[in-house]
Design a protein around this motif. Sequence first.
Motif, PDB file in Angstrom:
ATOM      1  N   LEU A 135     -17.549 124.756  24.813  1.00 45.40           N
ATOM      2  CA  LEU A 135     -17.567 125.520  26.065  1.00 45.40           C
ATOM      3  C   LEU A 135     -18.998 125.718  26.548  1.00 45.40           C
ATOM      4  O   LEU A 135     -19.287 125.529  27.742  1.00 45.40           O
ATOM      5  CB  LEU A 135     -16.893 126.873  25.863  1.00 45.40           C
ATOM      6  N   TRP A 136     -19.886 126.091  25.654  1.00 44.88           N
ATOM      7  CA  TRP A 136     -21.281 126.299  26.039  1.00 44.88           C
ATOM      8  C   TRP A 136     -21.877 125.011  26.613  1.00 44.88           C
ATOM      9  O   TRP A 136     -22.595 125.032  27.614  1.00 44.88           O
ATOM     10  CB  TRP A 136     -22.101 126.762  24.841  1.00 44.88           C
ATOM     11  N   ALA A 137     -21.602 123.895  25.936  1.00 41.51           N
ATOM     12  CA  ALA A 137     -22.145 122.609  26.396  1.00 41.51           C
ATOM     13  C   ALA A 137     -21.573 122.234  27.762  1.00 41.51           C
ATOM     14  O   ALA A 137     -22.300 121.778  28.654  1.00 41.51           O
ATOM     15  CB  ALA A 137     -21.837 121.521  25.370  1.00 41.51           C
ATOM     16  N   MET A 138     -20.263 122.419  27.940  1.00 44.01           N
ATOM     17  CA  MET A 138     -19.622 122.091  29.213  1.00 44.01           C
ATOM     18  C   MET A 138     -20.149 122.974  30.336  1.00 44.01           C
ATOM     19  O   MET A 138     -20.407 122.508  31.445  1.00 44.01           O
ATOM     20  CB  MET A 138     -18.110 122.262  29.087  1.00 44.01           C
ATOM     21  N   ALA A 139     -20.319 124.259  30.044  1.00 40.36           N
ATOM     22  CA  ALA A 139     -20.774 125.201  31.073  1.00 40.36           C
ATOM     23  C   ALA A 139     -22.192 124.898  31.526  1.00 40.36           C
ATOM     24  O   ALA A 139     -22.567 125.198  32.666  1.00 40.36           O
ATOM     25  CB  ALA A 139     -20.687 126.628  30.535  1.00 40.36           C
ATOM     26  N   HIS A 140     -22.979 124.287  30.641  1.00 37.07           N
ATOM     27  CA  HIS A 140     -24.372 123.982  30.970  1.00 37.07           C
ATOM     28  C   HIS A 140     -24.468 122.909  32.048  1.00 37.07           C
ATOM     29  O   HIS A 140     -25.434 122.898  32.828  1.00 37.07           O
ATOM     30  CB  HIS A 140     -25.107 123.521  29.709  1.00 37.07           C
ATOM     31  N   VAL A 141     -23.458 122.028  32.120  1.00 38.76           N
ATOM     32  CA  VAL A 141     -23.549 120.897  33.048  1.00 38.76           C
ATOM     33  C   VAL A 141     -22.475 120.926  34.141  1.00 38.76           C
ATOM     34  O   VAL A 141     -22.533 120.121  35.073  1.00 38.76           O
ATOM     35  CB  VAL A 141     -23.439 119.553  32.282  1.00 38.76           C
ATOM     36  N   ASP A 142     -21.520 121.840  34.023  1.00 33.43           N
ATOM     37  CA  ASP A 142     -20.422 121.868  34.990  1.00 33.43           C
ATOM     38  C   ASP A 142     -20.292 123.265  35.574  1.00 33.43           C
ATOM     39  O   ASP A 142     -20.043 124.237  34.852  1.00 33.43           O
ATOM     40  CB  ASP A 142     -19.111 121.451  34.312  1.00 33.43           C
ATOM     41  N   LYS A 143     -20.454 123.369  36.888  1.00 32.30           N
ATOM     42  CA  LYS A 143     -20.451 124.665  37.556  1.00 32.30           C
ATOM     43  C   LYS A 143     -19.103 125.362  37.445  1.00 32.30           C
ATOM     44  O   LYS A 143     -19.039 126.577  37.223  1.00 32.30           O
ATOM     45  CB  LYS A 143     -20.808 124.484  39.036  1.00 32.30           C
ATOM     46  N   ASN A 144     -18.007 124.618  37.587  1.00 32.44           N
ATOM     47  CA  ASN A 144     -16.681 125.225  37.507  1.00 32.44           C
ATOM     48  C   ASN A 144     -16.420 125.813  36.129  1.00 32.44           C
ATOM     49  O   ASN A 144     -15.890 126.921  35.998  1.00 32.44           O
ATOM     50  CB  ASN A 144     -15.603 124.193  37.859  1.00 32.44           C
ATOM     51  N   THR A 145     -16.794 125.061  35.098  1.00 33.12           N
ATOM     52  CA  THR A 145     -16.631 125.561  33.729  1.00 33.12           C
ATOM     53  C   THR A 145     -17.487 126.793  33.505  1.00 33.12           C
ATOM     54  O   THR A 145     -17.059 127.763  32.865  1.00 33.12           O
ATOM     55  CB  THR A 145     -17.003 124.477  32.700  1.00 33.12           C
ATOM     56  N   ASN A 146     -18.709 126.773  34.048  1.00 30.26           N
ATOM     57  CA  ASN A 146     -19.592 127.928  33.915  1.00 30.26           C
ATOM     58  C   ASN A 146     -18.990 129.166  34.579  1.00 30.26           C
ATOM     59  O   ASN A 146     -19.062 130.274  34.038  1.00 30.26           O
ATOM     60  CB  ASN A 146     -20.955 127.627  34.527  1.00 30.26           C
ATOM     61  N   ASN A 147     -18.368 128.972  35.738  1.00 32.21           N
ATOM     62  CA  ASN A 147     -17.741 130.098  36.427  1.00 32.21           C
ATOM     63  C   ASN A 147     -16.591 130.675  35.612  1.00 32.21           C
ATOM     64  O   ASN A 147     -16.423 131.898  35.514  1.00 32.21           O
ATOM     65  CB  ASN A 147     -17.234 129.656  37.805  1.00 32.21           C
ATOM     66  N   ILE A 148     -15.802 129.791  35.022  1.00 33.76           N
ATOM     67  CA  ILE A 148     -14.681 130.251  34.202  1.00 33.76           C
ATOM     68  C   ILE A 148     -15.193 130.947  32.951  1.00 33.76           C
ATOM     69  O   ILE A 148     -14.657 131.973  32.522  1.00 33.76           O
ATOM     70  CB  ILE A 148     -13.764 129.070  33.820  1.00 33.76           C
ATOM     71  N   MET A 149     -16.258 130.393  32.362  1.00 32.44           N
ATOM     72  CA  MET A 149     -16.840 131.011  31.171  1.00 32.44           C
ATOM     73  C   MET A 149     -17.325 132.422  31.480  1.00 32.44           C
ATOM     74  O   MET A 149     -17.142 133.354  30.690  1.00 32.44           O
ATOM     75  CB  MET A 149     -17.992 130.168  30.627  1.00 32.44           C
ATOM     76  N   GLU A 150     -17.944 132.592  32.649  1.00 24.56           N
ATOM     77  CA  GLU A 150     -18.405 133.922  33.051  1.00 24.56           C
ATOM     78  C   GLU A 150     -17.232 134.891  33.182  1.00 24.56           C
ATOM     79  O   GLU A 150     -17.337 136.068  32.802  1.00 24.56           O
ATOM     80  CB  GLU A 150     -19.177 133.835  34.364  1.00 24.56           C
TER      81      GLU A 150
END
Length: 226
Positions: A135-150
């Motif tokens: 998840l951390w790796a995906m969120a670093h490069v993908d804005k949508n994943t980062n938003n969901i992680m937040e």
Amino acid sequence: MFPHIQRNLPLMAKQQFDSSQNISPRNLKRKSSLKRSMEILEATKLLLSEQGYDKLSLRKIAAITGIHLKTLQHYFPTKEILIKATLEYVQSLYEKKIQEISSHSTDAEKNFKNYINYLVEDIKTIETAGFFYQLWAMAHVDKNTNNIMEQIYQAHTDSIENLIKAINPDMGNHMRKQRAVMIAALIEGMMLFLGYGKKRPKNTAHIENEIIALCTNLAVTNDSLQ
């Protein structure tokens, strides 16, 4: 299908599947659909944890769960939609764990400690540690994943806030938010030292007890740490 998927289904979902009530054809179909969705999400979570995002495909998830690709796409049309649903599913598991712990005791401090203990032990499993590494790796490069992680971390800290409030209702909102974030960060950071596949540092035997005690002190103490 992964042999442990059914075992890992959320308690509430299991109760829905096992209930002998409301056995009309429509309700049976709805329960079957819910069960299938849960199996798909659990399989996705485990595949992400064990093999990573690059190895994840709808075709592979369909094979793991024993369904046709078109059937899988009926539930989750794209890989992106499946990932989003899986992240939301993971957060729901933590919320259900709090409900489960709280259902066994009315002692707020005991419930808080049990949940912190659960979080500490949970990071030692490949299912959780592997999932969050990805998840951390995906969120670093993908804005949508980062938003969901937040959103996941917001819900996570909200849950900790509620547990703190149950112990210490006199703590101010600002301090309670800060303490919840500190507790979440402390446990998340321990994944680097206690997480699955990590070599435990020397002289850290029983550090888990220290973590629980420290988190509890943050929850019950209203004094500033400055």
